[in-house]
Motif scaffolding. Structure first.
Motif, mmCIF file in Angstrom:
data_model
loop_
_atom_site.group_PDB
_atom_site.id
_atom_site.type_symbol
_atom_site.label_atom_id
_atom_site.label_comp_id
_atom_site.label_asym_id
_atom_site.label_seq_id
_atom_site.Cartn_x
_atom_site.Cartn_y
_atom_site.Cartn_z
ATOM 1 N N VAL A 1 -13.629 6.808 14.270
ATOM 2 C CA VAL A 1 -13.061 8.015 13.672
ATOM 3 C C VAL A 1 -13.716 9.262 14.264
ATOM 4 O O VAL A 1 -13.045 10.243 14.611
ATOM 5 N N GLY B 1 0.819 -1.206 0.000
ATOM 6 C CA GLY B 1 0.000 0.000 0.000
ATOM 7 C C GLY B 1 0.855 1.259 0.000
ATOM 8 O O GLY B 1 0.571 2.219 -0.716
ATOM 9 N N PHE C 1 -8.611 -1.720 2.592
ATOM 10 C CA PHE C 1 -7.862 -1.654 3.835
ATOM 11 C C PHE C 1 -8.773 -1.479 5.043
ATOM 12 O O PHE C 1 -8.292 -1.252 6.153
ATOM 13 N N GLY D 1 -2.519 11.225 1.603
ATOM 14 C CA GLY D 1 -3.673 10.736 2.350
ATOM 15 C C GLY D 1 -3.767 9.226 2.315
ATOM 16 O O GLY D 1 -4.086 8.581 3.326
ATOM 17 N N LEU D 2 -3.456 8.638 1.143
ATOM 18 C CA LEU D 2 -3.463 7.176 1.030
ATOM 19 C C LEU D 2 -2.442 6.564 1.982
ATOM 20 O O LEU D 2 -2.727 5.567 2.661
ATOM 21 N N GLY E 1 -2.682 3.887 9.141
ATOM 22 C CA GLY E 1 -3.664 3.782 10.210
ATOM 23 C C GLY E 1 -4.309 2.408 10.247
ATOM 24 O O GLY E 1 -4.598 1.874 11.315
ATOM 25 N N ALA E 2 -4.531 1.810 9.059
ATOM 26 C CA ALA E 2 -5.143 0.482 9.006
ATOM 27 C C ALA E 2 -4.186 -0.581 9.511
ATOM 28 O O ALA E 2 -4.605 -1.634 9.989
ATOM 29 N N VAL F 1 -8.516 4.927 -5.718
ATOM 30 C CA VAL F 1 -7.942 5.086 -4.375
ATOM 31 C C VAL F 1 -9.004 4.812 -3.319
ATOM 32 O O VAL F 1 -8.725 4.212 -2.272
ATOM 33 N N LEU G 1 -11.990 12.227 16.296
ATOM 34 C CA LEU G 1 -12.028 13.597 15.764
ATOM 35 C C LEU G 1 -12.472 14.579 16.836
ATOM 36 O O LEU G 1 -11.895 15.663 16.980
ATOM 37 N N PHE H 1 -6.499 11.960 7.300
ATOM 38 C CA PHE H 1 -7.048 12.039 5.944
ATOM 39 C C PHE H 1 -8.134 13.110 5.862
ATOM 40 O O PHE H 1 -8.217 13.849 4.878
ATOM 41 N N PRO I 1 -7.789 4.830 14.478
ATOM 42 C CA PRO I 1 -8.508 5.809 13.638
ATOM 43 C C PRO I 1 -7.678 7.035 13.274
ATOM 44 O O PRO I 1 -8.133 7.862 12.507
ATOM 45 N N ASP I 2 -6.449 7.158 13.793
ATOM 46 C CA ASP I 2 -5.671 8.385 13.582
ATOM 47 C C ASP I 2 -5.375 8.635 12.106
ATOM 48 O O ASP I 2 -5.362 9.784 11.651
ATOM 49 N N TYR J 1 -8.521 15.042 18.998
ATOM 50 C CA TYR J 1 -8.167 15.899 17.863
ATOM 51 C C TYR J 1 -9.060 17.134 17.758
ATOM 52 O O TYR J 1 -9.173 17.721 16.689
ATOM 53 N N GLN K 1 -7.241 7.913 9.507
ATOM 54 C CA GLN K 1 -8.411 8.494 8.842
ATOM 55 C C GLN K 1 -8.659 9.923 9.313
ATOM 56 O O GLN K 1 -9.136 10.767 8.555
ATOM 57 N N VAL K 2 -8.312 10.227 10.581
ATOM 58 C CA VAL K 2 -8.449 11.603 11.058
ATOM 59 C C VAL K 2 -7.525 12.521 10.254
ATOM 60 O O VAL K 2 -7.925 13.594 9.785
ATOM 61 N N VAL L 1 -3.859 6.647 5.526
ATOM 62 C CA VAL L 1 -4.920 5.677 5.800
ATOM 63 C C VAL L 1 -4.354 4.258 5.880
ATOM 64 O O VAL L 1 -4.739 3.460 6.744
ATOM 65 N N VAL L 2 -3.398 3.935 4.979
ATOM 66 C CA VAL L 2 -2.797 2.602 5.009
ATOM 67 C C VAL L 2 -2.066 2.375 6.326
ATOM 68 O O VAL L 2 -2.194 1.322 6.962
ATOM 69 N N PHE M 1 -6.716 -5.743 -4.674
ATOM 70 C CA PHE M 1 -5.834 -4.607 -4.363
ATOM 71 C C PHE M 1 -4.913 -4.296 -5.533
ATOM 72 O O PHE M 1 -4.723 -3.134 -5.911
ATOM 73 N N VAL N 1 -11.671 -0.079 10.659
ATOM 74 C CA VAL N 1 -11.762 1.065 11.569
ATOM 75 C C VAL N 1 -13.094 1.745 11.280
ATOM 76 O O VAL N 1 -13.283 2.334 10.225
ATOM 77 N N ALA O 1 -13.188 6.704 5.175
ATOM 78 C CA ALA O 1 -12.305 7.448 4.272
ATOM 79 C C ALA O 1 -12.703 7.206 2.821
ATOM 80 O O ALA O 1 -12.644 8.125 1.995
ATOM 81 N N PHE P 1 -8.928 2.178 -0.201
ATOM 82 C CA PHE P 1 -9.352 2.460 1.180
ATOM 83 C C PHE P 1 -10.322 1.396 1.669
ATOM 84 O O PHE P 1 -10.210 0.905 2.795
#
Lengths: 102, 176
Positions: free
Chosen positions: B129, A9, B46, A45-46, A52-53, B39, B133, A64, A58-59, B137, A61-62, A49-50, B5, B124, B51, B43
Motif C-alpha cells: 500500500v 462483501g 478480507f 470505502g468498504l 481491492g482484496a 467494518v 501511495l 480507502f 493495493p489500489d 498515486y 486500500q489507497v 477495500v473488498v 464474516f 495486501v 485499512a 477489512f
C-alpha cells in the motif's frame, strides 16, 4: 481470497450505504445527517477495500486512505457549520435553517 | 472464516440501524463506533490489515473525538449532569457493549486459530500500500494534502468568526 465471496462483501457495503441514505432522508437533526453521511462514506470505502482484496491489489486500500482524508475534512467543516446553525437558530433542526441571507 | 464474516456483517448492520434510529446523539455515536469496529473486522477478514488499523485509529479514534467535542459544546450547563446520569443507565450501554463483546470474542477466536492470513499470501501488506501511495498515486496524495489544508483553513475561519460573535454577546444575533 480467504474463502469469502466478494459479492457478499459488496452486498454488506450496499446495505450500509442504503442505511446511510435512509438516515439522511428520515432524520431532521443536522448532527444525525452528518453521521449518516459518514456511514455512506464508510460503506463506499468498504466496497473499495473488498474490490481491492478480490484481485490482491493495493489500489483499493489507497482509495480507502483518500476516502478517509475526505471524511476528515468534511467532518471538520460540517461540525463547524453545525455550531453556527446552533448559534444562530438555537436548535439543530435542519428545517429551521431554510432561508438564505442577502 | 465465512461465519466470522457473517457475524461481523450482522453486527455492522444492526449497529448502523441503531445509529439512524437513535434518539440521543451520544447513543448514536456509541452505535456508530461499534459499526466502525465491525467494518474494521471485515477489512481484517478480507486481508486488508492496514485499512483495518486505519479504520480503528482515524475513524473510530480521531473523527469520533471531533463529534464528541462538538456534542460537549452543544450541551453545556447543569442540565447536562442530569443527562449524563441518564446516559449511564444500563439501557443505554448494554446493547452496544454486547455487540462490542461479540466482536472481541470473534477477534480473539480468529487470532487464536491463526486463520487471519498474515503469512499465506492472501493479504495486501502495508508495504504494498505504501509503495502504491508514493509511487503511481503520488499526485493524489498531494491533492489530498491540499484538501486537508483547505479543510483546516475553512474550519479555523468558521470557528474564529463564531468566537468573535460569541464575545460580542451570546444570543444577540439569534434570528429565531
Amino acid at each position: 481470497m480467504n474463502g469469502i465471496p466478494v459479492e457478499q462483501g459488496l452486498i454488506v457495503a450496499g446495505l450500509l450505504f442504503v442505511l446511510g441514505v435512509a438516515g439522511v432522508l428520515i432524520r431532521r437533526n443536522v448532527l444525525f445527517i452528518l453521521l449518516s453521511l459518514e456511514i455512506m462514506l464508510n460503506a463506499s470505502g468498504l466496497a473499495f477495500v473488498v474490490a481491492g482484496a478480490r484481485w490482491l491489489q493495493p489500489d483499493g486500500q489507497v482509495m480507502f486512505v483518500f476516502i478517509l482524508a475526505v471524511a476528515a475534512a468534511e467532518v471538520a467543516l460540517g461540525l463547524a457549520l453545525i455550531l453556527w446553525v446552533y448559534h444562530w437558530y438555537g436548535t439543530l433542526d435542519a428545517d429551521r435553517a431554510c432561508g438564505m441571507r442577502g | 472464516m465465512l461465519y466470522a464474516f457473517y457475524i461481523a456483517s450482522a453486527v455492522a448492520v444492526i449497529s448502523t440501524l441503531g445509529v439512524i434510529t437513535g434518539r440521543h446523539a451520544v447513543h448514536a455515536l456509541l452505535y456508530f463506533i461499534i459499526s466502525l469496529l465491525a467494518v474494521a473486522m471485515i477489512f481484517l477478514l478480507f486481508g486488508a490489515h492496514f485499512a483495518a488499523a486505519l479504520e480503528v485509529i482515524i475513524y473510530a479514534g480521531a473523527i469520533m473525538v471531533l463529534f464528541v467535542f462538538v456534542m460537549m459544546m452543544l450541551n453545556p450547563g447543569p442540565r447536562s449532569v442530569r443527562k449524563e446520569r441518564h446516559w449511564l443507565s444500563p439501557g443505554t450501554w448494554v446493547c452496544p457493549a454486547v455487540l462490542a463483546l461479540i466482536l472481541t470474542a470473534e477477534l480473539i477466536f480468529l487470532l487464536a486459530s491463526g486463520t487471519v492470513g498474515f503469512h499465506d499470501g492472501t493479504a495486501v501488506t502495508p508495504r504494498e500500500v505504501g509503495m502504491a501511495l508514493f509511487g503511481p498515486y503520488l499526485l493524489g496524495v498531494e491533492l489530498v494534502s491540499i484538501l486537508l489544508l483547505a479543510g483546516l483553513v475553512g474550519a479555523y475561519h468558521l470557528a474564529w468568526r463564531l468566537g468573535v460573535s460569541r464575545a460580542d454577546g451570546a444570543g444577540e444575533g439569534r434570528q429565531s
